[in-house]
Every structure is written in structure tokens, then in C-alpha cells.
Design an enzyme around this catalytic site. Structure first.
Site, PDB file in Angstrom:
ATOM      1  CG  ASP A 191      37.032  44.013   9.059  1.00 52.27           C
ATOM      2  OD1 ASP A 191      36.804  44.238  10.265  1.00 52.27           O
ATOM      3  OD2 ASP A 191      37.897  44.619   8.403  1.00 52.27           O
TER       4      ASP A 191
ATOM      5  CE1 TYR B 228      39.276  49.760   0.044  1.00 53.43           C
ATOM      6  CE2 TYR B 228      39.165  51.333   1.851  1.00 53.43           C
ATOM      7  CZ  TYR B 228      39.702  50.203   1.278  1.00 53.43           C
ATOM      8  OH  TYR B 228      40.656  49.495   1.942  1.00 53.43           O
TER       9      TYR B 228
ATOM     10  CE  LYS C 140      41.151  45.732  -3.775  1.00 55.85           C
ATOM     11  NZ  LYS C 140      40.529  45.924  -5.067  1.00 55.85           N
TER      12      LYS C 140
ATOM     13  CD  GLN D 214      44.677  13.136  -0.048  1.00 56.49           C
ATOM     14  OE1 GLN D 214      45.469  13.980   0.270  1.00 56.49           O
ATOM     15  NE2 GLN D 214      45.047  12.028  -0.702  1.00 56.49           N
TER      16      GLN D 214
END
Ligand code: F6R
Ligand code: MG
Ligand code: MG
Length: 373
Positions: free
Chosen positions: A11, A228, A231, A241
Site C-alpha cells: 500500500d 498499527y 492490516k 489441475q
């Protein structure tokens, strides 16, 4: 052909607030990728985003943890940060925790998931990008894809899948890891990964094929920065597959929008809503948390795609359920379990407010009365 798939995200600034990445940032990243392909540093690349997180999906011959590839991503994120600063976008450079690059992105903020692989005759891969949640959000779908026969029919029917998978699980608090194999150790695995805030699936290997089938990003910014910083909106790559779960088995767990931690201020539980690329712009209460699935055929290192897999109508009902759950949870406001438990809020700004009340606490009334007698 040996090739490494590196999915690296950060970010570096939101448009508007924390809802999206500005198109100019995407353009700058595309241009840098084009130059890196031109010099032969990487084979191919696709630039994407989910919410305010920019993702570089690259193929190259330099192996996982390559200083050259991590350095390239770091430079791109610096360039997109410069755009974010120029346009006054929100939280410019948010995930770049250091000023100088030191050879590897570990601990520096950006998240990454990488797989070294020997390209199979046909190599279908799904890259998942999520926003407003944390790496542990992938525990539930990965367990269902690779170990739950009610999700993946191949576990019962296909001999190669029948042999099971080995899960590498990280303990983010104690900084250690463990390998558990399913089906035998299914209950032990669930015991750990049912607590996604602490235990996170890092990698999954096929026991029959001996190859890596899935890798996730496991950065926890709060544990690095001690505060902080959002997140750690995670990414993962899953091969599909021919002895691994089919594309449809890999997408199937998202038919149920499971509850994850994140959403507003990284402090709320909410449904993880699978969406098409155009809808990967979380806005209601900065959410609800979202995930996109980009399908590629990897061919001679080239990324053929993407196909926007969650744009499929087959996920409409999952989205409707997610919105229903969102309504219900939002009505709880600041009450747990919508708001996360205290230990998950440890690195937010809430403990600071709790501290302010500290001097005002007095002994429990009953105790005080006994003491006064
Ligand atoms: C969640 C997220 C946002 C912000 C919120 C407050 O991961 O990034 O929900 O936490 O918008 O942001 P500030 O504190 O920057 O105003
Ligand atoms: Mg942000
Ligand atoms: Mg984000």
C-alpha cells in the site's frame, strides 16, 4: 523450464482514503515493469490492485528472495509513492517502513508470495489479492481447497490428490514453523490454523508430486513496526489441475464468505467478499474486506491472462450473503465480536486511550467495602 513467480504488494497510497489505487500509480508501475522486461531482468509481469494495495505479479529466473527482484519491487513502490505524494493521495508510502532497501523485502513492509517451479506442460495458476484483512484470512480457504473432500472432490477421486498435502504453518508470535501432513494430521492442522491471527499457512506441497502448490504472504506489519500501520492485506498464489485441485475446487471455498479480521481500522470482523476486479474497491465502513482471483496460464514464463475469476455469476450469492452478514455485524457497532478482541487491538491506538483511564480506576466496590470494615 524453471521459473519463479513473485507476487509482491504494498500500500503506497490510497485514492480516495483507503479505497483504491490511483490509475497514475498503476501506469507508473506498468511502465517500470515494461522496462524490467526489456532489460531481461524479468520475463513477464502483470500489475494489479485490490483496494489500496498495488500488486506486482512477476515471472523471472532468479529464484525466490532474489535481491534484484525485491529491489525492483522496492523501486517501483518508491516511484508509486512519489506519484501518491505528488497527488496528495492518502497514506503515501504507508507500507514502506524503511528509507533504504537492504537486499530483501523481509521486514520492510511490502508483502510477498513466491513459488519456484518447474513449469508443467500446462501451468494454470490463480493469484489471489485481498484487502482489509490479514494473512491468516487464507487459512480457511486453503484448508478447504487442499484437505477438505467436501470441497475438493479430487481428494477422494484422483490418486495424486488422495496422497494429501503438507502444510507449513508459521507461528507469528513465537517465530517458529511446523509442517503438518493431511489427511493424517488434519485435526492438528485445524487446531492451529483455526486461530488465524497467530498461526498462518505459509506454503503447501503436494505429497504425490513433491511440488509447491501454494504460497502466501505472511508479513505482519504490526509485529514489525510495533504499532498499527494497517492490516497486512495478503496475497497468495495457487497452482491448479493435473494432480492439484482444479481451478473450480480452488475457488469453491469462497462460495462462503467466511469472517476475517480487518475491515475498518483493521479492528473489525467482517465477511471476505469475493469480487471481480472492477469491484475491488472497499468503501462501506472501508470494506467489507475483499478478494480478487486472477487466473493465469503460465507459459514459458509468460503470464497468459488474467481471467477475472470471481467476476463469475457463480459468486453472486456469496456476495449477497456477505452483504447480509455485513449488515448484521455493522449493527453491533463497537461491540465484540464485530470489534476484535483486545489482544488483536494491541497494536492499534486503543491501548493509548485505555492508558488515559488508568489513574481513574479504583478497587472493585465490594473489595473496598470489605477493606473499610
Ligand atoms: C484498514 C484501513 C482503514 C483505516 C481507516 C482510518 O486497514 O486502512 O480502515 O484504518 O480509514 O485511517 P486513518 O487512521 O489513517 O484515518
Ligand atoms: Mg491504506
Ligand atoms: Mg489495503
Amino acid at each position: 523450464m524453471r521459473i519463479t513467480l513473485s507476487v509482491i504488494k504494498a500500500d503506497t497510497g490510497g485514492f480516495v482514503g483507503h479505497t483504491d489505487v490511483h490509475p497514475e500509480m498503476i501506469d507508473v508501475a506498468i511502465e517500470r515493469m515494461r522496462v524490467a522486461i526489456g532489460t531481461g531482468l524479468i520475463v513477464d509481469a502483470h500489475v494489479s490492485r485490490c483496494g489500496d494495495d498495488l500488486a506486482l505479479i512477476m515471472t523471472h529466473g532468479l529464484g525466490a528472495d532474489s535481491p534484484a527482484i525485491h529491489g525492483l519491487a522496492w523501486e517501483v513502490f518508491q516511484a508509486t509513492t512519489a506519484v501518491a505524494k505528488r497527488l496528495g493521495l492518502y497514506g503515501a508510502g504507508q507500507d514502506l517502513l524503511s528509507d533504504a532497501f537492504s537486499g530483501n523485502l523481509r521486514g520492510m513492509g511490502p508483502g510477498y508470495a513466491e513459488i519456484d517451479l518447474e513449469e508443467r506442460v500446462s501451468e494454470p495458476i490463480v493469484v489471489f489479492l485481498a484487502d482489509k484483512t490479514e494473512p491468516g484470512a487464507f487459512n480457511y480457504p486453503l484448508a478447504r481447497m487442499f484437505a477438505d473432500p467436501f470441497t475438493t472432490a479430487g481428494l477422494v477421486i484422483d490418486p495424486k490428490l488422495h496422497a494429501g498435502f503438507t502444510f507449513e504453518v508459521l507461528d507469528l508470535r513465537e517465530h517458529r514453523s511446523i509442517r503438518l501432513s493431511t489427511p493424517e494430521e488434519w485435526y492438528d492442522l485445524l487446531m492451529l490454523i483455526g486461530s488465524p491471527h497467530r498461526f498462518v499457512i505459509k506454503e503447501i506441497r503436494s505429497r504425490a508430486l513433491g511440488i509447491v502448490a501454494a504460497a502466501t504472504s505472511t508479513t505482519r506489519l504490526s509485529l514489525i513496526a510495533g504499532r498499527y500501520v494497517g492490516k497486512d492485506d495478503p496475497v497468495m498464489a495457487v497452482r491448479c489441475q493435473s494432480g492439484l485441485p482444479a481451478v473450480g475446487e480452488i475457488l469453491e471455498p469462497f462460495a462462503l464468505p467466511h469472517l476475517v479480521s480487518g475491515w475498518m481500522r483493521g479492528s473489525h470482523a467482517g465477511p471476505l467478499m469475493p469480487v471481480g476486479y472492477a469491484d475491488a474497491t472497499p468503501s462501506r465502513f472501508d470494506g467489507p474486506p475483499r478478494i480478487v482471483a486472477l487466473g493465469f496460464q503460465l507459459h514459458e514464463g509468460r503470464l497468459i491472462g488474467p481471467r477475472d475469476l470471481f467476476a463469475d455469476k457463480g459468486f453472486d450469492r456469496s456476495r449477497a450473503v456477505a452483504l447480509e452478514l455485513a449488515d448484521h455485524l455493522r449493527r453491533m457497532g463497537p461491540f465484540e465480536p464485530h470489534r476484535l478482541g483486545l489482544d488483536e487491538l494491541e497494536y492499534t491506538t486503543m491501548p493509548e486511550l485505555m492508558k488515559r483511564l488508568e489513574p481513574r480506576w479504583s478497587a472493585e466496590r465490594e473489595k473496598a467495602e470489605v477493606a473499610a470494615r
